[in-house]
Design an enzyme around this catalytic site. Structure first.
Site, PDB file in Angstrom:
ATOM      1  N   GLY A  59       6.619  -6.598   0.444  1.00 26.93           N
ATOM      2  CA  GLY A  59       5.910  -6.483   1.710  1.00 26.93           C
ATOM      3  C   GLY A  59       6.808  -6.875   2.866  1.00 26.93           C
ATOM      4  CB  SER A  60       6.014  -7.641   6.365  1.00 22.95           C
ATOM      5  OG  SER A  60       5.221  -8.817   6.317  1.00 22.95           O
ATOM      6  CB  CYS A  89      11.026  -1.350   2.273  1.00 28.24           C
ATOM      7  SG  CYS A  89      11.144  -0.923   0.534  1.00 28.24           S
ATOM      8  CD  GLU A 135      10.281  -5.346  -7.567  1.00 28.10           C
ATOM      9  OE1 GLU A 135       9.373  -6.173  -7.513  1.00 28.10           O
ATOM     10  OE2 GLU A 135      10.230  -4.218  -7.029  1.00 28.10           O
ATOM     11  CD  GLU A 186      10.573  -2.340   7.839  1.00 31.51           C
ATOM     12  OE1 GLU A 186      10.761  -1.728   6.781  1.00 31.51           O
ATOM     13  OE2 GLU A 186      10.223  -3.540   7.873  1.00 31.51           O
ATOM     14  CD  GLU A 190      11.199  -3.904  -1.714  1.00 32.46           C
ATOM     15  OE1 GLU A 190      11.564  -3.854  -0.507  1.00 32.46           O
ATOM     16  OE2 GLU A 190      10.323  -3.197  -2.183  1.00 32.46           O
ATOM     17  CD1 TRP A 230      -0.041  -1.396   3.182  1.00 33.89           C
ATOM     18  CD2 TRP A 230       0.580   0.751   3.292  1.00 33.89           C
ATOM     19  NE1 TRP A 230       0.741  -1.244   4.312  1.00 33.89           N
ATOM     20  CE2 TRP A 230       1.135   0.070   4.403  1.00 33.89           C
ATOM     21  CE3 TRP A 230       0.838   2.118   3.148  1.00 33.89           C
ATOM     22  CZ2 TRP A 230       1.925   0.698   5.357  1.00 33.89           C
ATOM     23  CZ3 TRP A 230       1.622   2.750   4.090  1.00 33.89           C
ATOM     24  CH2 TRP A 230       2.152   2.042   5.179  1.00 33.89           C
ATOM     25  CG  ASN A 231       4.999   1.145   1.021  1.00 25.24           C
ATOM     26  OD1 ASN A 231       4.664   0.338   0.152  1.00 25.24           O
ATOM     27  ND2 ASN A 231       6.198   1.106   1.583  1.00 25.24           N
ATOM     28  CB  ALA A 265      -2.045  -3.231  -0.330  1.00 22.98           C
TER      29      ALA A 265
END
Length: 475
Positions: A222-223, A278, A454, A377, A244, A145-146, A171
């Site tokens: 994501g996480s 991230c 990426e 984090e 990632e 979502w970020n 997301a």
């Protein structure tokens, strides 16, 4: 709406997903929410489309991507506004994200023409040896979502350029941004089934993606815990994966650094997107000889940041994505204070009359390794300052045991800069550069921060398989 095999659809169940503005708590819209059946249908559509798409020429694939980029350019403001309403980042930052996302589409529109094979010198006079590079197949993509626009284009553009077909699950906090991007794919005339969008139940859609033998590649941002789960679930079909995952970036300021530049670096890497990236700085390491001066100047600059609804003009820091994120930031700050950290500025929720999930940009001095913030984090606007004595010490402390995504270093010593880029165990290193990410360069981490890359030429390779061919020519 869902987008499957070139058509916009509602979910079979009729279920809807409510999307809220984190700055106001207001309902933005309700969108179709699918699950296992829709995922299965999308995978089948992608499988059928792959039969012909894999044979498309590089020029043909590049033309489609170039058209997508052109349409997105016409809608930059609309896409940016959607991002801000869904996840809160200030409108100028959202616009920069959209332009960054477009840059990936443009880059891979060109790279589609450059999927090269290889000829290998043979060890026998009656043989010809070749390596073919071919698309891996149906690709499942899961995005966060970020960065709800650029993360989509960073995955889909190279996949399409390589000749793969894609099923995307965005997301649940930001599905409208994904729908707007897919409207651009649809209007560009992309053949049916090449790109498919399934919004909805994460467990059902994710399970179908990992369990299906028709999906040959999984790409996820994501996480780290979720990434590990997806890796385990992909093992039975031995998929090609790229991950990632989380980060815990150090930002190191040596005594010879330009302090003003370093402070701007912290502001850019820590408080942009409210620290919800991230590659955000998680630990600020400052040489002990300049630590007090640096802390005061950073706190002063941080105090001048304007907090508020990202849709309004002049906003620097928007809300956190939800109440859970807000509570996590609060717990990290409370823990730091309990362990003798000193809050130089911020340190509290930002009052918006009960609406929104805002937290003040915060600087904490006298941070130690015993604090949660030093290993977990935070994903929020909190900058803890640690001190160090020398180069050898800081290399050991900066290299996180588990994470290895991004690191930053500020120094005017050229030799030291080269030593740091060699010794820092991170996939991305910025030397006097707080914004090193570009479409033409690889992005990705080491250790538990990820697998694969990426961006750049490496990003295309992730969607290709190598096939060795030996041709006998004996008479």
């Amino acid at each position: 709406m869902l987008y499957i095999n070139g058509e916009w659809k509602e979910a079979y169940s009729g279920n809807k997903l409510d999307v809220y503005n984190p700055a106001t708590g207001e309902l933005i819209d309700s969108v179709a929410s699918g699950g296992k059946e829709e995922a299965k249908e999308a995978i089948q559509a992608a499988k059928e489309a792959f039969k012909t798409w894999k044979k498309a020429t590089g020029q043909e694939k590049g033309k489609y991507l170039a058209k997508v980029a052109a349409i997105m350019k016409e809608r930059v403001d609309q896409l940016a506004e959607t991002i801000t309403l869904e996840m809160g980042k200030p409108l100028p930052d959202a616009k920069r994200e959209v332009l960054g996302g477009i840059s990936y589409v443009e880059w891979y529109a060109e790279e589609a023409k450059r999927v090269y094979g290889e000829t290998i010198p043979a060890s026998h006079p009656n043989k010809h040896l070749m390596v073919l590079r071919q698309p891996v197949g149906v690709t499942a993509a899961i995005t966060p979502w970020n960065f709800p626009v650029s993360m989509i284009t960073r995955k889909i553009a190279p996949a399409i350029a390589a000749g793969c077909t894609v099923v995307l699950k965005p997301a649940p906090d930001t599905p409208i941004s994904a729908i707007k991007v897919f409207e651009c794919f649809h209007e560009a005339g992309l053949p049916k089934g090449v790109a498919n969008l399934v919004v909805g139940n994460a467990e059902e859609i994710g399970s179908e993606m990992t369990e299906s033998s028709d999906v040959r590649k999984l790409t996820f941002t994501g996480s780290t815990p979720v990434g590990k789960l997806l890796l385990r679930n992909s093992a039975n079909t031995v998929k090609k994966v790229s991950m990632e995952l989380g980060g815990h970036a150090p930002l190191i300021v040596f005594e010879d650094a330009d302090i003003g530049m370093a402070i701007k670096g912290v502001l850019g890497t820590k408080f942009k997107n409210s620290g919800q990236t991230c590659i955000s700085t998680n630990r600020v390491y400052v040489h002990e000889s300049i630590a007090e001066e640096f802390g005061q100047k950073l706190a002063e600059a941080t105090s001048n940041l304007k907090i508020g609804n990202g849709i309004e003009a002049g906003i620097d820091v928007g809300p956190l994505i939800n109440s859970q994120a807000l509570e996590k930031v609060e717990s990290h700050v409370s823990d730091a204070v309990e362990r003798n950290g000193k809050v130089l500025c911020g340190g509290n929720r930002y009052d918006t009359d009960g609406n929104g999930t805002f937290y003040e940009p915060t600087v904490i001095n006298y941070a130690t390794e015993q604090m949660k913030i030093s290993t977990e984090e935070t994903f929020g606007p909190v900058a803890p300052i640690f001190t160090f004595k020398d180069e050898e010490e800081i290399i050991e402390r900066a290299n996180h045991v588990s994470y290895g995504l991004a690191a930053y270093c500020f120094t005017n010593d050229l030799g030291r800069g080269y030593r740091m880029m060699e010794e820092l165990e991170y996939g991305i290193v910025g030397i006097n550069d707080p914004a090193p990410i570009v479409a033409q360069a690889p992005f990705g981490g080491v250790k538990e921060s990820g697998i694969g890359k990426e961006g750049g030429r490496s990003g295309l390779t992730e969607y290709l398989e190598e096939k060795f061919v030996s041709v006998g020519t004996a008479k």
